[in-house]
Design a protein around this motif. Structure first.
Motif, PDB file in Angstrom:
ATOM      1  N   ARG A 124       0.824  -1.212   0.000  1.00  0.00           N
ATOM      2  CA  ARG A 124       0.000   0.000   0.000  1.00  0.00           C
ATOM      3  C   ARG A 124       0.860   1.265   0.000  1.00  0.00           C
ATOM      4  N   THR A 125       2.064   1.198   0.558  1.00  0.00           N
ATOM      5  CA  THR A 125       2.928   2.376   0.640  1.00  0.00           C
ATOM      6  C   THR A 125       3.995   2.408  -0.449  1.00  0.00           C
ATOM      7  N   TYR A 126       3.945   1.474  -1.369  1.00  0.00           N
ATOM      8  CA  TYR A 126       4.949   1.400  -2.426  1.00  0.00           C
ATOM      9  C   TYR A 126       4.667   2.412  -3.538  1.00  0.00           C
ATOM     10  N   ALA A 127       5.720   2.885  -4.142  1.00  0.00           N
ATOM     11  CA  ALA A 127       5.608   3.621  -5.393  1.00  0.00           C
ATOM     12  C   ALA A 127       5.382   2.616  -6.519  1.00  0.00           C
TER      13      ALA A 127
ATOM     14  N   ALA B 162       6.886  -2.103  -8.997  1.00  0.00           N
ATOM     15  CA  ALA B 162       6.781  -1.400  -7.710  1.00  0.00           C
ATOM     16  C   ALA B 162       8.121  -1.404  -6.985  1.00  0.00           C
ATOM     17  N   ARG B 163       8.327  -0.383  -6.203  1.00  0.00           N
ATOM     18  CA  ARG B 163       9.487  -0.285  -5.327  1.00  0.00           C
ATOM     19  C   ARG B 163       9.042   0.414  -4.052  1.00  0.00           C
ATOM     20  N   PRO B 164       9.744   0.258  -2.949  1.00  0.00           N
ATOM     21  CA  PRO B 164       9.265   0.796  -1.666  1.00  0.00           C
ATOM     22  C   PRO B 164       9.107   2.310  -1.632  1.00  0.00           C
ATOM     23  N   THR B 165       9.985   3.036  -2.349  1.00  0.00           N
ATOM     24  CA  THR B 165       9.921   4.489  -2.313  1.00  0.00           C
ATOM     25  C   THR B 165       9.911   5.057  -3.720  1.00  0.00           C
TER      26      THR B 165
ATOM     27  N   HIS C  44      11.596  -3.390  -7.569  1.00  0.00           N
ATOM     28  CA  HIS C  44      11.706  -4.561  -6.713  1.00  0.00           C
ATOM     29  C   HIS C  44      10.734  -5.672  -7.128  1.00  0.00           C
ATOM     30  N   HIS C  45       9.611  -5.286  -7.704  1.00  0.00           N
ATOM     31  CA  HIS C  45       8.588  -6.275  -8.055  1.00  0.00           C
ATOM     32  C   HIS C  45       8.025  -5.960  -9.430  1.00  0.00           C
ATOM     33  N   TRP C  46       7.676  -7.003 -10.141  1.00  0.00           N
ATOM     34  CA  TRP C  46       7.130  -6.866 -11.486  1.00  0.00           C
ATOM     35  C   TRP C  46       5.860  -7.691 -11.634  1.00  0.00           C
TER      36      TRP C  46
END
Length: 123
Positions: A29-32, A97-100, A111-113
């Motif tokens: 939910r807080t990921y960019a 997505a990535r954390p920031t 970080h994720h695809w």
């Protein structure tokens, strides 16, 4: 983290499509979140990114003024509104997505695809 992209399809030049990417998993939910595209024989390239709250966005020069990225924080889903599509926009589009949120992000920063969704623009 799981990312589920949808919304691709075949459209004529000048047409519109809306891609969606629904995210699930711990802390996502807080990921960019970002969109990249990859045409046959080409590198995967940045299209657009948005921070977790939807207050900060960034676009590739090639799509500025035509594409709009938005976010439904409650649904943890991002939407890429693609207008005035051109044949050169044809590609597989990937959600990531990535954390920031980081300006100038490239594919190696993700970080994720998710699995891609195919966009084809006919001339």
């Amino acid at each position: 983290v799981q990312l589920q992209a949808s919304g691709g399809g075949l459209v004529e030049t000048g047409g519109s499509l809306r891609l969606s990417c629904a995210a699930s998993g711990s802390s996502v939910r807080t990921y960019a979140m970002y969109w990249f595209s990859q045409a046959p024989g080409k590198e995967r390239e940045f299209i657009a990114g948005i921070n977790w709250s939807g207050t900060n966005t960034e676009y590739a020069d090639s799509v500025k003024g035509r594409f709009t990225l938005s976010r439904d924080v409650a649904k943890v889903t991002v939407y890429l509104e693609m207008n005035n599509l051109k044949p050169e926009d044809s590609a597989v589009y990937y959600c990531a997505a990535r954390p920031t949120f980081r300006s100038g992000s490239v594919k190696d920063d993700m970080h994720h695809w998710g699995r891609g969704t195919l966009v084809t623009v006919s001339s």
